[in-house]
Design a protein around this motif. Structure first.
Motif, PDB file in Angstrom:
ATOM      1  N   ASP A 142       0.786  -1.227   0.000  1.00 26.30           N
ATOM      2  CA  ASP A 142       0.000   0.000   0.000  1.00 26.30           C
ATOM      3  C   ASP A 142       0.828   1.292   0.000  1.00 26.30           C
ATOM      4  N   PRO A 143       1.851   1.452   0.860  1.00 27.39           N
ATOM      5  CA  PRO A 143       2.506   2.767   0.982  1.00 27.39           C
ATOM      6  C   PRO A 143       3.089   3.327  -0.314  1.00 27.39           C
ATOM      7  N   PRO A 144       3.813   2.541  -1.143  1.00 25.29           N
ATOM      8  CA  PRO A 144       4.367   3.147  -2.355  1.00 25.29           C
ATOM      9  C   PRO A 144       3.315   3.516  -3.392  1.00 25.29           C
ATOM     10  N   MET A 145       2.232   2.756  -3.488  1.00 23.75           N
ATOM     11  CA  MET A 145       1.188   3.109  -4.449  1.00 23.75           C
ATOM     12  C   MET A 145       0.520   4.428  -4.064  1.00 23.75           C
ATOM     13  N   ARG A 146       0.252   4.597  -2.769  1.00 29.28           N
ATOM     14  CA  ARG A 146      -0.335   5.860  -2.308  1.00 29.28           C
ATOM     15  C   ARG A 146       0.649   7.006  -2.486  1.00 29.28           C
ATOM     16  N   LEU A 147       1.918   6.744  -2.214  1.00 26.28           N
ATOM     17  CA  LEU A 147       2.932   7.790  -2.356  1.00 26.28           C
ATOM     18  C   LEU A 147       3.060   8.232  -3.808  1.00 26.28           C
ATOM     19  N   ALA A 148       3.058   7.294  -4.735  1.00 28.86           N
ATOM     20  CA  ALA A 148       3.153   7.641  -6.157  1.00 28.86           C
ATOM     21  C   ALA A 148       1.993   8.524  -6.579  1.00 28.86           C
ATOM     22  N   ALA A 149       0.796   8.171  -6.156  1.00 33.17           N
ATOM     23  CA  ALA A 149      -0.378   8.975  -6.524  1.00 33.17           C
ATOM     24  C   ALA A 149      -0.272  10.387  -5.952  1.00 33.17           C
ATOM     25  N   ARG A 150       0.226  10.510  -4.733  1.00 30.63           N
ATOM     26  CA  ARG A 150       0.349  11.826  -4.113  1.00 30.63           C
ATOM     27  C   ARG A 150       1.409  12.667  -4.806  1.00 30.63           C
ATOM     28  N   LEU A 151       2.553  12.069  -5.119  1.00 27.00           N
ATOM     29  CA  LEU A 151       3.604  12.820  -5.811  1.00 27.00           C
ATOM     30  C   LEU A 151       3.147  13.265  -7.192  1.00 27.00           C
ATOM     31  N   SER A 152       2.451  12.393  -7.880  1.00 27.57           N
ATOM     32  CA  SER A 152       1.920  12.752  -9.194  1.00 27.57           C
ATOM     33  C   SER A 152       0.979  13.951  -9.100  1.00 27.57           C
ATOM     34  N   GLU A 153       0.075  13.898  -8.138  1.00 25.28           N
ATOM     35  CA  GLU A 153      -0.898  14.983  -7.977  1.00 25.28           C
ATOM     36  C   GLU A 153      -0.220  16.291  -7.594  1.00 25.28           C
ATOM     37  N   LEU A 154       0.853  16.205  -6.814  1.00 25.10           N
ATOM     38  CA  LEU A 154       1.549  17.403  -6.357  1.00 25.10           C
ATOM     39  C   LEU A 154       2.504  17.986  -7.393  1.00 25.10           C
ATOM     40  N   SER A 155       2.760  17.238  -8.490  1.00 19.45           N
ATOM     41  CA  SER A 155       3.780  17.706  -9.421  1.00 19.45           C
ATOM     42  C   SER A 155       3.311  17.699 -10.866  1.00 19.45           C
ATOM     43  N   LEU A 156       3.642  16.667 -11.621  1.00 19.58           N
ATOM     44  CA  LEU A 156       3.461  16.685 -13.073  1.00 19.58           C
ATOM     45  C   LEU A 156       2.232  15.947 -13.557  1.00 19.58           C
ATOM     46  N   GLY A 157       1.558  15.216 -12.679  1.00 20.14           N
ATOM     47  CA  GLY A 157       0.332  14.540 -13.076  1.00 20.14           C
ATOM     48  C   GLY A 157       0.522  13.241 -13.813  1.00 20.14           C
ATOM     49  N   GLY A 158       1.768  12.774 -13.913  1.00 21.84           N
ATOM     50  CA  GLY A 158       2.022  11.523 -14.617  1.00 21.84           C
ATOM     51  C   GLY A 158       2.380  10.395 -13.678  1.00 21.84           C
ATOM     52  N   LYS A 159       3.332   9.552 -14.093  1.00 17.84           N
ATOM     53  CA  LYS A 159       3.671   8.350 -13.336  1.00 17.84           C
ATOM     54  C   LYS A 159       5.050   8.458 -12.698  1.00 17.84           C
ATOM     55  N   VAL A 160       5.290   7.587 -11.711  1.00 17.94           N
ATOM     56  CA  VAL A 160       6.468   7.668 -10.855  1.00 17.94           C
ATOM     57  C   VAL A 160       7.250   6.366 -10.911  1.00 17.94           C
ATOM     58  N   PHE A 161       8.580   6.481 -10.933  1.00 18.59           N
ATOM     59  CA  PHE A 161       9.454   5.331 -10.689  1.00 18.59           C
ATOM     60  C   PHE A 161      10.229   5.621  -9.414  1.00 18.59           C
ATOM     61  N   PHE A 162      10.181   4.711  -8.446  1.00 25.27           N
ATOM     62  CA  PHE A 162      10.898   4.904  -7.199  1.00 25.27           C
ATOM     63  C   PHE A 162      12.315   4.364  -7.293  1.00 25.27           C
ATOM     64  N   ALA A 163      13.219   5.075  -6.620  1.00 31.58           N
ATOM     65  CA  ALA A 163      14.628   4.701  -6.565  1.00 31.58           C
ATOM     66  C   ALA A 163      15.089   4.764  -5.111  1.00 31.58           C
ATOM     67  N   ASN A 164      16.376   4.504  -4.897  1.00 29.02           N
ATOM     68  CA  ASN A 164      16.934   4.545  -3.550  1.00 29.02           C
ATOM     69  C   ASN A 164      17.682   5.834  -3.257  1.00 29.02           C
ATOM     70  N   SER A 165      17.913   6.656  -4.270  1.00 29.28           N
ATOM     71  CA  SER A 165      18.734   7.857  -4.103  1.00 29.28           C
ATOM     72  C   SER A 165      18.458   8.821  -5.240  1.00 29.28           C
ATOM     73  N   GLY A 166      19.021  10.019  -5.110  1.00 31.10           N
ATOM     74  CA  GLY A 166      18.891  10.990  -6.186  1.00 31.10           C
ATOM     75  C   GLY A 166      19.612  10.565  -7.445  1.00 31.10           C
ATOM     76  N   ALA A 167      20.819  10.013  -7.294  1.00 33.49           N
ATOM     77  CA  ALA A 167      21.567   9.569  -8.471  1.00 33.49           C
ATOM     78  C   ALA A 167      20.780   8.514  -9.248  1.00 33.49           C
ATOM     79  N   GLU A 168      20.140   7.595  -8.531  1.00 32.94           N
ATOM     80  CA  GLU A 168      19.349   6.563  -9.213  1.00 32.94           C
ATOM     81  C   GLU A 168      18.122   7.163  -9.900  1.00 32.94           C
TER      82      GLU A 168
END
Length: 379
Positions: A81-107
């Motif tokens: 549950d947590p990453p799916m909800r987080l992706a939806a929230r980040l999308s809504e707060l920013s560009l409205g598209g989809k998210v790929f999660f990583a472990n760091s900024g470089a990734e």
């Protein structure tokens, strides 16, 4: 374990890639840190903008504790549950598209590079001098700093650097073979330099003209650090892709590459992946950070102005925006060492003449005044 014993272990067992200060921190709360001898420090670096809400924020601690008692990791072959909800929230707060999660900024940057190059096969990248995007091979290739790149050549080909204060030069560098332009609205590791007026707008226009992507690196300047939620908002533009990390996890390692709807499906099944990224524990922490962000962000700009004015009253030359500031001194590394040893104030030098300040976004006015007073004792 005593500091001397830790230093001995480091000499014998740890690669020598960090110039650590001779302090062992054992506890943190808010803007404060305590060493192994019980000394209290004021932290105006917060792990290089990682502890966005200060050390051990109660909401983050509770979210991590609750999630850790139920499920820490299963991998991306299953739903949690947590990453799916987080992706939806980040999308809504920013560009409205989809998210790929990583472990760091470089990734996160690596994901953005792969997306852009898959979209325009063999395409080149335009980056800015003084920029910093990470130390993995693709991210390092996008970081045109000779001292960081030279020992690891040859790097990934196809990167061209232009001056960060030359909108016309950037526009001229973008063409039909450009896959993307990569920018930071405020260059962080480069010394806290907000981009000159017109640079982001020129990048957006050039990308639109030639069908290239605009990638905004929000790893350090995003999530309210400048007062706006995203650094690019100050220029009134919208990127095609953005990367974030650092403060997103409130102290836990998580990054994200967010794409606009138009390019959200460029990367398909099997094109990219990560074993640990987007796990339920780090995503739970990130959701807790987002829960708190709306309450603290409105005060970032006035707090940043208070810090700026305090430093300027000391006769310092200050640059930056919000709570992402720096000042010039003749010997920045020396001042940072003295601040730690003499004033128990945690700062950072990003070069020979630049001291960087990145306090938590919920820093109090009293802590700001105290930090200015401690700096005043050193300059």
């Amino acid at each position: 374990m005593a500091l001397a014993a830790l230093q001995e272990l480091e000499r014998d067992a740890v690669m020598g890639t960090y110039a650590r200060n001779p302090v062992e921190f054992v506890r943190g709360a808010g803007t404060r840190l305590w060493d192994d001898e019980g000394n209290e420090y004021l932290d105006f670096l917060c792990g290089i903008s990682v502890s966005l809400l200060g050390h051990c924020h109660p909401a983050v601690v509770e979210a991590v504790r609750d999630q850790a008692t139920r499920l820490i990791h299963v991998g991306n072959l299953f739903y949690t549950d947590p990453p799916m909800r987080l992706a939806a929230r980040l999308s809504e707060l920013s560009l409205g598209g989809k998210v790929f999660f990583a472990n760091s900024g470089a990734e996160a940057i690596e994901c953005a590079l792969k997306l852009a190059r898959k979209r325009r096969a063999g395409g080149e990248f335009v980056v800015l001098e003084r920029g910093f995007h990470g130390r993995t091979y693709g991210a390092l290739s996008a970081t045109p700093q000779e001292a960081k790149q030279a020992p690891f050549a040859p790097l990934v080909p196809g990167f061209r650097a232009v001056a960060p204060d030359d909108p016309d030069g950037l526009a001229a560098a973008v063409g039909e073979h450009t896959a993307a332009v990569i920018v930071e609205a405020v260059q962080g590791e480069g010394g806290i330099h907000p981009l000159e007026s017109g640079l982001l707008e020129a990048a957006r226009a050039a990308c639109d003209e030639h069908g290239a992507l605009l990638i905004c690196d929000e790893i350090q300047c995003g999530l309210g650090r400048t007062g706006a939620l995203w650094g690019f908002e100050h220029a009134g533009i919208r990127p095609d892709v953005m990367t974030l990390a650092k403060g997103l996890g409130g102290g836990l390692p998580i990054g994200a590459c967010v794409a606009s709807p138009e390019v959200s499906d460029v990367l398909g099944l099997g094109d990219h992946g990560s074993t640990f990224a987007g796990g339920p524990l780090t995503a739970a922490a990130a959701n807790a950070v987002l829960d708190e962000l709306d309450d603290v962000r409105p005060a970032v700009a006035p707090k940043g102005e208070r810090l700026r004015l305090g430093l300027e009253r000391l006769g310092l030359e200050v640059r930056g925006i919000g709570l992402m500031l720096a000042f010039r001194v003749a010997d920045a590394p020396g001042l940072v060492k003295r601040a730690l040893a003499e004033q128990r104030l945690v700062l950072n030098a990003t070069g020979p003449d630049t001291v960087r300040l990145l306090p938590p976004l919920n820093v109090s006015e009293a802590d700001i005044d105290e930090a200015v007073s401690r700096i005043g004792a050193l300059v």
